[in-house]
Design a protein around this motif. Structure first.
Motif, PDB file in Angstrom:
ATOM      1  N   ARG A  97       1.172  18.511 -23.456  1.00 41.88           N
ATOM      2  CA  ARG A  97       2.218  19.405 -22.406  1.00 41.88           C
ATOM      3  C   ARG A  97       1.966  20.834 -22.772  1.00 41.88           C
ATOM      4  NH1 ARG A  97       2.915  16.943 -18.138  1.00 41.88           N
ATOM      5  NH2 ARG A  97       4.640  18.317 -17.491  1.00 41.88           N
ATOM      6  N   GLN A  98       1.808  21.248 -23.573  1.00 45.08           N
ATOM      7  CA  GLN A  98       1.781  22.523 -23.893  1.00 45.08           C
ATOM      8  C   GLN A  98       0.215  23.184 -23.524  1.00 45.08           C
ATOM      9  OE1 GLN A  98       1.136  24.108 -27.989  1.00 45.08           O
ATOM     10  NE2 GLN A  98       2.504  25.792 -27.515  1.00 45.08           N
ATOM     11  N   GLY A  99      -0.754  22.099 -23.641  1.00 46.52           N
ATOM     12  CA  GLY A  99      -1.990  22.219 -23.029  1.00 46.52           C
ATOM     13  C   GLY A  99      -2.033  22.657 -21.496  1.00 46.52           C
ATOM     14  N   GLN A 100      -1.153  21.601 -20.928  1.00 47.20           N
ATOM     15  CA  GLN A 100      -1.114  21.760 -19.463  1.00 47.20           C
ATOM     16  C   GLN A 100      -0.421  23.196 -18.945  1.00 47.20           C
ATOM     17  OE1 GLN A 100       1.282  17.858 -19.047  1.00 47.20           O
ATOM     18  NE2 GLN A 100      -0.861  16.854 -18.443  1.00 47.20           N
ATOM     19  N   VAL A 101       0.534  23.585 -19.650  1.00 44.87           N
ATOM     20  CA  VAL A 101       1.135  24.967 -19.530  1.00 44.87           C
ATOM     21  C   VAL A 101       0.167  26.066 -19.576  1.00 44.87           C
ATOM     22  CG1 VAL A 101       2.774  26.609 -20.290  1.00 44.87           C
ATOM     23  CG2 VAL A 101       3.391  24.060 -20.175  1.00 44.87           C
ATOM     24  N   CYS A 102      -0.537  25.976 -20.730  1.00 44.62           N
ATOM     25  CA  CYS A 102      -1.692  27.024 -20.785  1.00 44.62           C
ATOM     26  C   CYS A 102      -2.940  26.852 -19.966  1.00 44.62           C
ATOM     27  CB  CYS A 102      -2.214  26.801 -22.410  1.00 44.62           C
ATOM     28  SG  CYS A 102      -0.997  27.051 -23.700  1.00 44.62           S
ATOM     29  N   ALA A 103      -3.256  25.789 -19.466  1.00 43.30           N
ATOM     30  CA  ALA A 103      -4.302  25.436 -18.564  1.00 43.30           C
ATOM     31  C   ALA A 103      -3.715  26.100 -17.143  1.00 43.30           C
ATOM     32  CB  ALA A 103      -4.555  24.030 -18.239  1.00 43.30           C
ATOM     33  N   ASN A 104      -2.643  25.827 -16.950  1.00 44.82           N
ATOM     34  CA  ASN A 104      -2.128  26.583 -15.632  1.00 44.82           C
ATOM     35  C   ASN A 104      -1.979  27.908 -15.676  1.00 44.82           C
ATOM     36  OD1 ASN A 104      -1.727  24.330 -13.957  1.00 44.82           O
ATOM     37  ND2 ASN A 104       0.313  23.933 -15.147  1.00 44.82           N
ATOM     38  N   GLY A 105      -1.570  28.581 -16.821  1.00 41.68           N
ATOM     39  CA  GLY A 105      -1.445  29.815 -17.137  1.00 41.68           C
ATOM     40  C   GLY A 105      -3.070  30.516 -16.975  1.00 41.68           C
ATOM     41  N   ILE A 106      -3.906  30.005 -17.623  1.00 40.08           N
ATOM     42  CA  ILE A 106      -5.335  30.292 -17.612  1.00 40.08           C
ATOM     43  C   ILE A 106      -5.884  30.332 -16.113  1.00 40.08           C
ATOM     44  CG2 ILE A 106      -7.708  29.413 -18.056  1.00 40.08           C
ATOM     45  CD1 ILE A 106      -6.268  28.489 -20.900  1.00 40.08           C
ATOM     46  N   ALA A 107      -5.720  29.371 -15.486  1.00 40.16           N
ATOM     47  CA  ALA A 107      -6.090  29.444 -13.955  1.00 40.16           C
ATOM     48  C   ALA A 107      -5.400  30.518 -13.305  1.00 40.16           C
ATOM     49  CB  ALA A 107      -5.612  27.911 -13.353  1.00 40.16           C
ATOM     50  N   SER A 108      -4.170  30.786 -13.379  1.00 39.02           N
ATOM     51  CA  SER A 108      -3.545  32.086 -12.910  1.00 39.02           C
ATOM     52  C   SER A 108      -4.045  33.257 -13.435  1.00 39.02           C
ATOM     53  CB  SER A 108      -1.784  32.101 -13.043  1.00 39.02           C
ATOM     54  OG  SER A 108      -1.318  32.760 -12.337  1.00 39.02           O
ATOM     55  N   ILE A 109      -4.264  33.300 -14.389  1.00 35.07           N
ATOM     56  CA  ILE A 109      -4.977  34.619 -15.052  1.00 35.07           C
ATOM     57  C   ILE A 109      -6.245  34.799 -14.386  1.00 35.07           C
ATOM     58  CG2 ILE A 109      -6.050  35.890 -17.138  1.00 35.07           C
ATOM     59  CD1 ILE A 109      -3.513  34.464 -18.676  1.00 35.07           C
ATOM     60  N   GLY A 110      -7.155  33.681 -14.349  1.00 33.48           N
ATOM     61  CA  GLY A 110      -8.320  33.725 -13.982  1.00 33.48           C
ATOM     62  C   GLY A 110      -8.260  34.284 -12.273  1.00 33.48           C
ATOM     63  N   ALA A 111      -7.470  33.805 -11.695  1.00 38.19           N
ATOM     64  CA  ALA A 111      -7.298  34.263 -10.122  1.00 38.19           C
ATOM     65  C   ALA A 111      -6.610  35.649  -9.903  1.00 38.19           C
ATOM     66  CB  ALA A 111      -6.306  33.433  -9.508  1.00 38.19           C
ATOM     67  N   GLY A 112      -6.591  36.447 -10.987  1.00 39.91           N
ATOM     68  CA  GLY A 112      -6.209  37.737 -10.928  1.00 39.91           C
ATOM     69  C   GLY A 112      -4.882  37.915 -11.337  1.00 39.91           C
ATOM     70  N   ASN A 113      -4.067  37.000 -11.637  1.00 36.64           N
ATOM     71  CA  ASN A 113      -2.457  37.428 -11.942  1.00 36.64           C
ATOM     72  C   ASN A 113      -2.300  37.757 -13.326  1.00 36.64           C
ATOM     73  OD1 ASN A 113      -1.698  36.523  -9.236  1.00 36.64           O
ATOM     74  ND2 ASN A 113      -2.205  34.637  -9.954  1.00 36.64           N
ATOM     75  N   ASP A 114      -1.303  38.645 -13.621  1.00 37.11           N
ATOM     76  CA  ASP A 114      -0.975  39.172 -14.817  1.00 37.11           C
ATOM     77  C   ASP A 114       0.095  38.262 -15.545  1.00 37.11           C
ATOM     78  OD1 ASP A 114      -0.930  40.626 -17.326  1.00 37.11           O
ATOM     79  OD2 ASP A 114       0.174  42.323 -16.386  1.00 37.11           O
TER      80      ASP A 114
END
Length: 140
Positions: A97-114
């Motif tokens: 579950r932590q990996g899934q949370v981190c994956a979503n954060g990574i995708a959001s950072i990649g899209a330009g969000n801080d």
């Protein structure tokens, strides 16, 4: 003999399930990092930090494993089996579950969000339960 075997199975569960969870969790986040690198290479260090977070549950499993090696498996086998299974499952699901949370954060950072700080905070929540499970292994 039967309780000794159960004790060793508990020992295997606490280490094995933690390692499996960390392997899954880190690869879930790392797969997102690979995709995010194509969009925003400058944030690669943030992706790497978030991808590494689920690896901690594997370390917790190893610590629990080491603390149990001096146990009397014949006398405490059933207890070690039950605790090892439950703690191992906690490590497994926490890491995934932590990996899934981190994956979503990574995708959001990649899209330009801080969202690095927010993602670290959200990722700390499933980590907390793994820490509680580890502390529980010290208390038995």
């Amino acid at each position: 003999m039967g309780t000794t075997l159960l004790g060793y199975l508990g020992l295997a569960f606490v280490l094995g399930l933690a390692g499996i969870g960390s392997a899954y969790g880190t690869t879930i986040a790392a797969n997102a990092a690979e995709g995010a690198l194509k969009k925003n290479k400058e944030k690669g260090s943030q992706y790497m930090i978030l991808s590494a977070l689920p690896a901690t549950q594997g370390l917790y499993g190893f610590v629990a494993f080491l603390t149990w090696t001096s146990r009397d498996f014949a006398a405490q086998g059933l207890m070690l089996f039950a605790v090892g299974l439950l703690v191992g499952l906690t490590f497994l699901f926490s890491a995934i579950r932590q990996g899934q949370v981190c994956a979503n954060g990574i995708a959001s950072i990649g899209a330009g969000n801080d969202v690095m700080t927010n993602t670290m905070i959200y990722a700390a929540l499933p980590e907390f339960y793994a820490i509680l499970a580890l502390v529980g292994t010290f208390m038995i």
